[in-house]
Design an enzyme around this catalytic site. Sequence first.
Site, short mmCIF file in Angstrom:
data_model
loop_
_atom_site.label_atom_id
_atom_site.label_comp_id
_atom_site.label_asym_id
_atom_site.label_seq_id
_atom_site.Cartn_x
_atom_site.Cartn_y
_atom_site.Cartn_z
N GLN A 37 11.51 -1.30 4.74
CA GLN A 37 12.47 -2.06 5.08
C GLN A 37 13.30 -2.67 4.10
O GLN A 37 12.60 -3.12 2.80
CB GLN A 37 11.91 -3.35 5.90
CG GLN A 37 12.95 -4.30 6.51
CD GLN A 37 12.50 -5.60 7.00
OE1 GLN A 37 12.26 -6.43 6.27
NE2 GLN A 37 12.55 -5.71 8.47
N CYS B 73 15.60 -11.92 8.35
CA CYS B 73 15.03 -12.76 7.47
C CYS B 73 16.02 -14.21 7.43
O CYS B 73 17.16 -14.18 7.19
CB CYS B 73 15.14 -12.50 6.24
SG CYS B 73 14.32 -13.58 4.96
N ASN C 52 8.81 -9.28 19.24
CA ASN C 52 8.19 -9.85 18.17
C ASN C 52 8.49 -11.26 18.23
O ASN C 52 9.40 -11.97 18.65
CB ASN C 52 8.92 -9.29 16.89
CG ASN C 52 8.61 -10.20 15.71
OD1 ASN C 52 9.45 -10.83 14.71
ND2 ASN C 52 7.11 -10.52 15.32
N GLY C 53 7.32 -12.44 17.97
CA GLY C 53 7.41 -13.39 17.82
C GLY C 53 6.32 -14.40 18.68
O GLY C 53 6.23 -14.29 19.78
N LYS D 234 15.76 -4.84 12.33
CA LYS D 234 14.83 -5.70 12.81
C LYS D 234 15.68 -7.05 12.74
O LYS D 234 16.38 -7.32 11.78
CB LYS D 234 13.59 -6.14 12.19
CG LYS D 234 12.85 -7.35 12.55
CD LYS D 234 11.24 -7.41 11.93
CE LYS D 234 10.65 -8.43 12.76
NZ LYS D 234 10.80 -9.81 12.27
N ARG E 252 3.14 -13.14 11.63
CA ARG E 252 2.15 -14.33 11.19
C ARG E 252 0.99 -14.23 12.06
O ARG E 252 -0.07 -14.76 11.55
CB ARG E 252 2.97 -15.56 11.40
CG ARG E 252 4.14 -16.01 10.37
CD ARG E 252 4.75 -17.32 11.16
NE ARG E 252 5.31 -17.05 12.41
CZ ARG E 252 5.69 -18.32 12.99
NH1 ARG E 252 5.25 -19.61 12.84
NH2 ARG E 252 6.04 -17.95 14.22
#
Length: 326
Positions: A71, A101, A203-204, A140, A228
């Site tokens: 990435q 990000c 994602n998340g 992403k 995470r």
Amino acid sequence: MKIGTTDLGEFPLMLAPLENVTNSAFRAVCKRFGADVVYTEFISCEGLVRDAVKSNNKLLFDEIERPLGIQIFGKDVENMKQAARMAEEARPEFIDINFGCPVKKVALKGAGAGLLREIPLMLEITREVVKAVKTPVTVKTRLGWDESDKPIVGLAEQLQDCGIQAIAIHGRTRAQMYSGVADWSLIGEVKNNPRMRIPVIGNGDVDSAEKAMEMKNRYGIDAVMIGRGAIGNPWIFSQIKHLLQTGTNLPQPTLQERISVVLEHLHSACEKEYEKKVVLELRKHYSGYFKGIPDFKKYRMELMKFTGKQELETFFSRLQQQDIGF
């Protein structure tokens, strides 16, 4: 599901790129526990172009980590093209562009999620990177900049038109950072948009096998990416696969199993990086590695004091002899 010519299986599980977390050692641990795809820590295009040692080191990976994505992030079109070509020389399966990000030093300088405020530039970067390399390019990103600006449904189509071969969407805006609850409804809208032809990766907040199954069944996503929720918790991948395949939950790993994985992580990382750096970065994982162990806080506080590998080995040897557990 395929990205380019790489077949990733029916519902692949992906380890999200996380700065100072998803180094080669942790990626290998996650692969062993069932991660189908892993990503490097994100790499600054400017760092690569300047030949910075730290950035170049992030391109390194072991064959066991494949399939793998490298990435990159940045806001300068030419530097992103050059960085993509440099990443391609490392022969990853994918090159991923970070448009998600949210941290200030990235987003407020116009890179990462900052490009959600400059959609034309985001699209130009994407088109030019796709043209610059033969390796499949993925993206992403997030839902948008803030609650009033969430263009992801249309944006995903535009990015697809630029030539990317998969898109991963984090269900938060940049303004949310990592607070609140991820909103998967817009991820579902992207996936269910009949004009979308490429895989859509959700994602998340996926921190359990049950949550992964819920997101798969509710929104029909092609894959799930875990960030995470995997920190200090590499077995989340095997737990998800077991639940999806059998409908039952795996038992939680024992204390002995947890210690064994921590030591594997430690020793592998020390072969590639400075010992003190490894030990300090490992601190981020302790809450996950030992989650659920009764009264573990006092041990974790002790762990946070160590700066050397030998200290950790001695500590874990002593811990293995104590009668603590679930």
